[in-house]
Scaffold this motif. Sequence first.
Motif, mmCIF file in Angstrom:
data_model
loop_
_atom_site.group_PDB
_atom_site.id
_atom_site.type_symbol
_atom_site.label_atom_id
_atom_site.label_comp_id
_atom_site.label_asym_id
_atom_site.label_seq_id
_atom_site.Cartn_x
_atom_site.Cartn_y
_atom_site.Cartn_z
ATOM 1 N N UNK A 128 6.026 13.463 12.102
ATOM 2 C CA UNK A 128 6.391 12.099 11.707
ATOM 3 C C UNK A 128 7.439 11.515 12.647
ATOM 4 N N UNK A 129 8.455 12.309 12.955
ATOM 5 C CA UNK A 129 9.522 11.837 13.839
ATOM 6 C C UNK A 129 8.975 11.504 15.216
ATOM 7 N N UNK A 130 8.146 12.388 15.759
ATOM 8 C CA UNK A 130 7.608 12.170 17.094
ATOM 9 C C UNK A 130 6.678 10.965 17.127
ATOM 10 N N UNK A 131 5.803 10.842 16.140
ATOM 11 C CA UNK A 131 4.860 9.719 16.120
ATOM 12 C C UNK A 131 5.607 8.397 16.001
ATOM 13 N N UNK A 132 6.577 8.344 15.093
ATOM 14 C CA UNK A 132 7.351 7.115 14.934
ATOM 15 C C UNK A 132 8.084 6.724 16.195
ATOM 16 N N UNK A 133 8.661 7.724 16.882
ATOM 17 C CA UNK A 133 9.409 7.428 18.105
ATOM 18 C C UNK A 133 8.499 6.944 19.220
ATOM 19 N N UNK A 134 7.327 7.541 19.334
ATOM 20 C CA UNK A 134 6.429 7.197 20.444
ATOM 21 C C UNK A 134 5.687 5.886 20.227
ATOM 22 N N UNK A 135 5.447 5.504 18.962
ATOM 23 C CA UNK A 135 4.654 4.307 18.699
ATOM 24 C C UNK A 135 5.459 3.134 18.171
ATOM 25 N N UNK A 136 6.605 3.408 17.530
ATOM 26 C CA UNK A 136 7.358 2.341 16.878
ATOM 27 C C UNK A 136 6.707 1.858 15.601
ATOM 28 N N UNK A 137 5.698 2.568 15.105
ATOM 29 C CA UNK A 137 4.961 2.159 13.918
ATOM 30 C C UNK A 137 5.524 2.818 12.672
ATOM 31 N N UNK A 138 5.192 2.248 11.525
ATOM 32 C CA UNK A 138 5.545 2.838 10.236
ATOM 33 C C UNK A 138 4.266 3.244 9.514
ATOM 34 N N UNK A 139 4.418 4.119 8.517
ATOM 35 C CA UNK A 139 3.229 4.581 7.785
ATOM 36 C C UNK A 139 3.620 5.052 6.397
ATOM 37 N N UNK A 140 2.695 4.914 5.473
ATOM 38 C CA UNK A 140 2.832 5.513 4.157
ATOM 39 C C UNK A 140 1.442 5.772 3.593
ATOM 40 N N UNK A 141 1.344 6.754 2.725
ATOM 41 C CA UNK A 141 0.053 7.119 2.151
ATOM 42 C C UNK A 141 -0.002 6.842 0.667
ATOM 43 N N UNK A 142 -1.224 6.862 0.128
ATOM 44 C CA UNK A 142 -1.404 6.684 -1.314
ATOM 45 C C UNK A 142 -2.669 7.406 -1.762
ATOM 46 N N UNK A 143 -2.589 8.002 -2.934
ATOM 47 C CA UNK A 143 -3.740 8.637 -3.576
ATOM 48 C C UNK A 143 -4.114 7.806 -4.780
ATOM 49 N N UNK A 144 -5.259 7.160 -4.709
ATOM 50 C CA UNK A 144 -5.706 6.363 -5.846
ATOM 51 C C UNK A 144 -7.222 6.197 -5.768
ATOM 52 N N UNK A 145 -7.945 6.619 -6.803
ATOM 53 C CA UNK A 145 -9.402 6.481 -6.783
ATOM 54 C C UNK A 145 -9.832 5.026 -6.906
ATOM 55 N N UNK A 146 -11.032 4.725 -6.430
ATOM 56 C CA UNK A 146 -11.606 3.402 -6.645
ATOM 57 C C UNK A 146 -12.946 3.581 -7.351
ATOM 58 N N UNK A 147 -13.760 2.541 -7.336
ATOM 59 C CA UNK A 147 -15.024 2.611 -8.063
ATOM 60 C C UNK A 147 -15.962 3.671 -7.502
ATOM 61 N N UNK A 148 -15.750 4.065 -6.249
ATOM 62 C CA UNK A 148 -16.592 5.096 -5.646
ATOM 63 C C UNK A 148 -16.022 6.499 -5.815
ATOM 64 N N UNK A 149 -14.906 6.627 -6.518
ATOM 65 C CA UNK A 149 -14.355 7.942 -6.779
ATOM 66 C C UNK A 149 -13.106 8.238 -5.966
ATOM 67 N N UNK A 150 -12.838 9.517 -5.728
ATOM 68 C CA UNK A 150 -11.608 9.992 -5.103
ATOM 69 C C UNK A 150 -11.436 9.449 -3.691
ATOM 70 N N UNK A 151 -10.208 9.147 -3.342
ATOM 71 C CA UNK A 151 -9.909 8.746 -1.975
ATOM 72 C C UNK A 151 -8.421 8.907 -1.703
ATOM 73 N N UNK A 152 -8.088 9.027 -0.419
ATOM 74 C CA UNK A 152 -6.693 8.995 0.028
ATOM 75 C C UNK A 152 -6.629 7.987 1.158
ATOM 76 N N UNK A 153 -5.600 7.144 1.149
ATOM 77 C CA UNK A 153 -5.435 6.148 2.198
ATOM 78 C C UNK A 153 -4.098 6.333 2.886
#
Length: 390
Positions: free
Chosen positions: A277-302
């Motif tokens: 996480x530290x290396x990716x953030x430093x090299x890209x300047x981007x932010x990120x976060x994840x979430x686990x929540x199913x939708x109508x098609x079932x299980x997913x992670x985003x």
Amino acid sequence: MISARDRAEALIQELSPLDRRVADAMRAVPRHLFVPPVALASFDGEDARVIDREADPRDWWDAVYSDIPIITQLDDGTTDLRTASGTSTSSCSAPGIVARFLELLDPEPGTRVLEIGTGTGWTAALLSHLVGAANVTSIEVDPVVAERAAKNLSEAGFQPHLIVGDGAQGCASRGPFDRVHVTCGIRTVPYAWISQSRPGAVLVAPYSPGFQSDFQLRLVVTPTGVAQGRLPGLASYMLMRSQRAVPGRQPDETENKHHLTTRIDPRTIACAPAGADLAIGAMTGLTAHGSDEPDEDGERHRIWVSDPHDPDSWAVAIWRPDSEEYEVVQIGDRPVWEEVTDAYFRWVDWGEPDYDRFGMTIEPDGQRIWLDRPENPLPGPSPTGCLSGN
């Protein structure tokens, strides 16, 4: 009912081993004097809930003398705490991480301290006990929070020098400082804190680049006006107001979306260790976060990846079970998902170093992250958004 003194002692024992001076400060500065009668607390990872000293005093006292943060403001004060719904914007930080930062700071009696983020006033009081209130300068950006902190400190018997203003500017008239104690997350270290410190000064702060993991940062100021140091641990704090990310924007119905696919399981990035996480953030300047929540098609992670300065540049990669390839939806022309995965595999090529092998250098023209030694800086994002360097 258990006395406040006994509760404080039990908490200190729970946090042990502690530096003797920090433990003594926590005995001398009762936390309950800095927690409002109504606040929010979260036990064992559950959703934050209201604690009310009048309605349920035992619950309130249990929360105050537990190793958890107590949320004292939502949405910069625009949302009533009793709703227990909104963005946390001020708190009394968890005692364990407060103690660790004070140990990293290592102040001595008479040390001149600049504190960024007065909050409830509890850490300003702890610092006042450690170095003497006359040596503490604490800055709070929110006038309402600052007024409440001043009241708390006065009632507790401490009179540090309090300022209402932007902590990023520091306070040159009260310097030079021997220590800088930051109680809010920062993406970048304002050079004013370095220029207002004497050689040998120590700065500790929650470094919050925003790519999933946040870190403890400890820097030492050199005679040349450069500060450098390492990231000895993890710490998650609310961001300094002036360094918050630009809120993301949902595309309208007519806007083009780039529908892509990737063979890389999005959980490879979402579940990567803190060093990645530290290396990716430093090299890209981007932010990120994840979430686990199913939708109508079932299980997913985003996992959401975004440019903190551009609400029109983001992507979401979606994991579904039994997939050969995974969907990526990109908004804007910047290939943020590709940048992130490229940076991840660079980190793999380096031998997957953990976060404690990285460090930071602060100079007048900015900051850089390095691996193992300052002469080995990480490549950073170029103006086009692509990785530069080796």
